[in-house]
Design a protein around this motif. Structure first.
Motif, PDB file in Angstrom:
ATOM      1  N   GLU A 238       6.848  35.428  89.791  1.00 43.58           N
ATOM      2  CA  GLU A 238       5.520  35.299  89.188  1.00 43.58           C
ATOM      3  C   GLU A 238       4.471  35.240  90.288  1.00 43.58           C
ATOM      4  N   LYS A 240       0.322  35.030  91.496  1.00 45.58           N
ATOM      5  CA  LYS A 240      -0.995  34.516  91.131  1.00 45.58           C
ATOM      6  C   LYS A 240      -2.042  35.510  91.632  1.00 45.58           C
ATOM      7  N   GLU A 241      -2.729  36.158  90.717  1.00 50.34           N
ATOM      8  CA  GLU A 241      -3.667  37.213  91.084  1.00 50.34           C
ATOM      9  C   GLU A 241      -4.729  36.724  92.068  1.00 50.34           C
ATOM     10  N   GLU A 312       0.036  36.619  86.890  1.00 49.16           N
ATOM     11  CA  GLU A 312      -0.856  35.704  86.170  1.00 49.16           C
ATOM     12  C   GLU A 312      -2.283  35.960  86.620  1.00 49.16           C
ATOM     13  N   GLY A 316      -5.684  33.185  83.382  1.00 48.67           N
ATOM     14  CA  GLY A 316      -4.475  32.584  82.845  1.00 48.67           C
ATOM     15  C   GLY A 316      -3.575  33.513  82.060  1.00 48.67           C
ATOM     16  N   LYS A 318      -1.058  36.691  81.346  1.00 51.04           N
ATOM     17  CA  LYS A 318       0.039  37.230  82.151  1.00 51.04           C
ATOM     18  C   LYS A 318       0.409  38.630  81.686  1.00 51.04           C
TER      19      LYS A 318
END
Length: 333
Positions: A238, A240-241, A312, A316, A318
């Motif tokens: 995952e 985190k952009e 993500e 927030g 995804k």
């Protein structure tokens, strides 16, 4: 020597010797290369890594480098991603009839400069010439041998839930740079990130028990490379952009062109999967080096879904990042 490459430079005769002895060997000289044998006898005391790559990039001169620099960096970085210290390279040219000798000299100078900086030796090679219209100027093949770092075991089977993903700098530069240069799309020059990752060696040696896998995200970019990590595995990654470093000019160009920098090629970045306990300290060590000063922790390994790369967003939401399924731009390396 003539101003352009003619077919006779590839026939193995006087002009071939002239090209090798007056242009190539003097710039790349070392004891093994000057023997001009059919191969090289090398002294390696440890387990070796071996890699090969071919370079067909167009244009062969681009902001931040050229095909010569790229050919060395590409193979050296592949050896580093195997957990080895680069030692030796082979160098083979395929030249098109009519290619300018002056341009070849510039390219060889680039090879010499980056090889010297890294500390690798070009110990053998080959030169061929093809008919005009059949080679697009110049192609290069390099193969490399590296000495494995003792105790460093890499592989996606080592990845565990909670491990962190580090990228060693801003992403997407190379692919966007080549596209803009080739198509004359923007006024400003976006520089390729083409560079050797040789400064990783001491970090690999210090954190060999904590680093799980390495990869340089070239064709297909960060998103495609991370998909290779999770394929057929029980875990996912995952991202985190808002943690992913992207230069403002690259982001602007990508937005204008409808491209995603996460799928754009890089030629001087590394993705590192590292244990949770060591990630902050390793990141600090990376940032101490100028080439890695924009390094960031961009994600982690999770287990709520299998074999996916999830992004993500800043708000927030995804979404799944699949492997690249089409050519954004061919002949970028």
């Amino acid at each position: 020597m003539e101003e352009i490459i003619s077919m006779s430079y590839g026939n193995g005769g006087k002009k071939t010797s002239k090209l090798i002895n007056e242009l190539i060997v003097p710039k790349l000289k070392n004891d093994e290369l000057k023997k001009l044998g059919d191969g090289a006898l090398l002294n390696i005391s440890n387990e070796i890594a071996f890699s090969t790559d071919s370079f067909v990039i167009y244009p062969y001169f681009f902001p931040g480098g050229d095909i010569g620099k790229l050919s060395v960096c590409g193979t050296v970085n592949d050896l580093l991603m195997c957990g080895s210290i680069p030692k030796y390279l082979s160098l083979s040219f395929i030249l098109e009839e009519g290619f300018k000798i002056k341009e070849l000299e510039v390219i060889i100078n680039s090879i010499q400069k980056v090889a010297k900086k890294i500390g690798v030796k070009v110990v053998t090679g080959d030169t061929k010439v093809v008919d005009k219209g059949h080679g697009h100027g110049i192609y290069i093949n390099t193969a490399g041998i590296g000495e494995r770092i003792k105790g460093l075991q890499l592989g996606k089977h080592k990845i565990e839930i909670g491990d962190k993903i580090i990228v060693s700098g801003s992403v997407g530069n190379h692919g966007i740079s080549i596209l803009c240069k080739r198509e004359n799309l923007l006024e400003q020059n976006i520089l390729s990130d083409c560079a050797p990752l040789i400064d990783l060696i001491d970090i690999l040696q210090e954190y060999k028990d904590d680093i799980k896998i390495l990869r340089d995200p070239t064709r297909g970019g960060v998103a495609t490379t991370l998909n290779e990590f999770v394929e057929d595995m029980k875990f996912s990654i995952e991202l985190k952009e808002d943690k992913i470093p992207i230069d403002s000019d690259v982001k602007m160009a990508a937005n204008l062109l409808g491209l995603d920098p996460l799928y754009s090629a890089n030629e001087g970045k590394a993705l590192i999967v590292v244990s949770r306990d060591a990630c902050d300290e390793l990141l600090e060590k990376l940032k101490e080096k100028q080439i890695f000063q924009n390094s960031e922790i961009i994600g982690e390994v999770v287990d709520y879904v299998e074999s996916k790369v999830i992004l993500e967003g800043k708000l927030g939401g995804k979404r799944i990042l699949d492997k690249l399924s089409y050519d954004i731009l061919p002949r970028i390396c």
